[in-house]
Design a protein around this motif. Structure first.
Motif, PDB file in Angstrom:
ATOM      1  N   TRP A  47       0.857  -1.186   0.000  1.00 37.69           N
ATOM      2  CA  TRP A  47       0.000   0.000   0.000  1.00 37.69           C
ATOM      3  C   TRP A  47       0.891   1.233   0.000  1.00 37.69           C
ATOM      4  CZ3 TRP A  47      -0.945   2.813   4.913  1.00 37.69           C
ATOM      5  CH2 TRP A  47      -1.702   3.964   4.708  1.00 37.69           C
ATOM      6  N   VAL A  48       0.565   2.216  -0.813  1.00 39.72           N
ATOM      7  CA  VAL A  48       1.401   3.402  -0.973  1.00 39.72           C
ATOM      8  C   VAL A  48       0.734   4.644  -0.376  1.00 39.72           C
ATOM      9  CG1 VAL A  48       2.455   4.953  -2.667  1.00 39.72           C
ATOM     10  CG2 VAL A  48       2.515   2.474  -3.034  1.00 39.72           C
ATOM     11  N   ALA A  49      -0.561   4.842  -0.643  1.00 40.05           N
ATOM     12  CA  ALA A  49      -1.257   6.024  -0.156  1.00 40.05           C
ATOM     13  C   ALA A  49      -2.749   5.861  -0.389  1.00 40.05           C
ATOM     14  CB  ALA A  49      -0.761   7.287  -0.861  1.00 40.05           C
ATOM     15  N   ARG A  50      -3.546   6.582   0.372  1.00 38.15           N
ATOM     16  CA  ARG A  50      -4.976   6.642   0.110  1.00 38.15           C
ATOM     17  C   ARG A  50      -5.509   8.007   0.501  1.00 38.15           C
ATOM     18  NH1 ARG A  50      -4.998   2.884   4.605  1.00 38.15           N
ATOM     19  NH2 ARG A  50      -6.031   3.740   6.438  1.00 38.15           N
ATOM     20  N   ASP A  99     -15.429   2.103  -1.645  1.00 41.29           N
ATOM     21  CA  ASP A  99     -16.371   2.875  -0.826  1.00 41.29           C
ATOM     22  C   ASP A  99     -15.806   3.132   0.560  1.00 41.29           C
ATOM     23  OD1 ASP A  99     -19.151   1.104  -2.306  1.00 41.29           O
ATOM     24  OD2 ASP A  99     -18.285   3.049  -2.830  1.00 41.29           O
ATOM     25  N   GLY A 100     -14.988   2.219   1.059  1.00 43.18           N
ATOM     26  CA  GLY A 100     -14.374   2.368   2.374  1.00 43.18           C
ATOM     27  C   GLY A 100     -12.878   2.502   2.251  1.00 43.18           C
ATOM     28  N   ASP A 101     -12.199   2.435   3.411  1.00 43.39           N
ATOM     29  CA  ASP A 101     -10.752   2.672   3.397  1.00 43.39           C
ATOM     30  C   ASP A 101      -9.932   1.408   3.235  1.00 43.39           C
ATOM     31  OD1 ASP A 101     -10.220   3.068   7.013  1.00 43.39           O
ATOM     32  OD2 ASP A 101     -11.210   1.515   5.829  1.00 43.39           O
ATOM     33  N   ASN A 102     -10.556   0.293   2.915  1.00 47.07           N
ATOM     34  CA  ASN A 102      -9.845  -0.974   2.825  1.00 47.07           C
ATOM     35  C   ASN A 102      -9.209  -1.126   1.453  1.00 47.07           C
ATOM     36  OD1 ASN A 102      -9.073  -3.722   2.629  1.00 47.07           O
ATOM     37  ND2 ASN A 102     -10.608  -4.294   4.132  1.00 47.07           N
ATOM     38  N   TRP A 103      -7.909  -0.793   1.368  1.00 50.44           N
ATOM     39  CA  TRP A 103      -7.232  -0.843   0.072  1.00 50.44           C
ATOM     40  C   TRP A 103      -7.072  -2.270  -0.427  1.00 50.44           C
ATOM     41  CZ3 TRP A 103      -2.768  -3.591  -0.531  1.00 50.44           C
ATOM     42  CH2 TRP A 103      -2.081  -3.941   0.632  1.00 50.44           C
ATOM     43  N   TYR A 104      -6.876  -3.218   0.491  1.00 49.12           N
ATOM     44  CA  TYR A 104      -6.651  -4.600   0.060  1.00 49.12           C
ATOM     45  C   TYR A 104      -7.922  -5.190  -0.536  1.00 49.12           C
ATOM     46  CZ  TYR A 104      -5.035  -9.411  -0.052  1.00 49.12           C
ATOM     47  OH  TYR A 104      -4.679 -10.665  -0.457  1.00 49.12           O
ATOM     48  N   SER A 109     -11.049  -7.044  -5.204  1.00 50.13           N
ATOM     49  CA  SER A 109     -12.314  -6.990  -5.927  1.00 50.13           C
ATOM     50  C   SER A 109     -12.201  -6.265  -7.257  1.00 50.13           C
ATOM     51  CB  SER A 109     -13.397  -6.349  -5.064  1.00 50.13           C
ATOM     52  OG  SER A 109     -13.038  -5.024  -4.737  1.00 50.13           O
ATOM     53  N   GLY A 110     -11.097  -5.517  -7.462  1.00 51.35           N
ATOM     54  CA  GLY A 110     -10.893  -4.806  -8.707  1.00 51.35           C
ATOM     55  C   GLY A 110     -11.951  -3.780  -8.937  1.00 51.35           C
ATOM     56  N   PRO A 111     -12.109  -3.162 -10.083  1.00 50.26           N
ATOM     57  CA  PRO A 111     -11.197  -3.266 -11.218  1.00 50.26           C
ATOM     58  C   PRO A 111      -9.910  -2.473 -11.021  1.00 50.26           C
ATOM     59  CG  PRO A 111     -12.886  -1.651 -11.659  1.00 50.26           C
ATOM     60  CD  PRO A 111     -13.210  -2.233 -10.318  1.00 50.26           C
ATOM     61  N   ARG A 112      -8.970  -2.688 -11.895  1.00 48.97           N
ATOM     62  CA  ARG A 112      -7.726  -1.940 -11.842  1.00 48.97           C
ATOM     63  C   ARG A 112      -7.230  -1.718 -13.252  1.00 48.97           C
ATOM     64  NH1 ARG A 112      -5.028  -7.369 -10.097  1.00 48.97           N
ATOM     65  NH2 ARG A 112      -6.433  -7.233  -8.317  1.00 48.97           N
ATOM     66  N   GLY A 113      -6.356  -0.735 -13.379  1.00 51.14           N
ATOM     67  CA  GLY A 113      -5.800  -0.447 -14.685  1.00 51.14           C
ATOM     68  C   GLY A 113      -4.553  -1.265 -14.954  1.00 51.14           C
TER      69      GLY A 113
END
Length: 122
Positions: A47-50, A99-104, A109-113
């Motif tokens: 994780w890098v940032a949110r 929707d929440g702060d859970n980056w993992y 669940s995706g999507p991602r680029g």
């Protein structure tokens, strides 16, 4: 259709800077958390940032003070300013939303680029 398109990666020397962008579409950008994560050179996910919908930012201690996440709701784009880059910052950087702060959970669940390759090398 949800799209996240990362850009701005490249090859830099230690100590230099890069600014990543993630242009998004297909969801209510201004209402969600946005995250940056990376797959490092060992293929470990970090994780890098949110940033929250209200612009509150969070960083792991290893990036705090060097990395800055920001968002432009008018452009549905999130940015990652990376300063004082180190060799260990090398990796593929992805942006995610949730929707929440859970980056993992967002990663799973995706999507991602396609991600942006950042290589820090002398």
């Amino acid at each position: 259709e949800v799209q996240l398109v990362e850009s701005g990666g490249g090859l830099v020397q230690p100590g230099e800077s890069l600014r990543l962008s993630c242009a998004t579409s297909g969801f209510a950008f201004s209402t969600v958390w946005m995250h940056w994560v990376r797959l490092n050179s060992r293929k470990d996910l970090e994780w890098v940032a949110r940033i929250s919908a209200s612009d509150t930012t969070y960083y792991p201690s290893s990036m705090k003070g060097r990395f800055t996440i920001s968002r432009d709701n008018a452009k549905s784009t999130v940015y990652l300013q990376m300063n004082a880059l180190k060799v260990e910052d090398t990796g593929v950087y992805h942006c995610l939303y949730s929707d929440g702060d859970n980056w993992y959970q967002a990663w799973r669940s995706g999507p991602r680029g396609q991600g942006a390759q950042v290589t820090v090398s002398s």
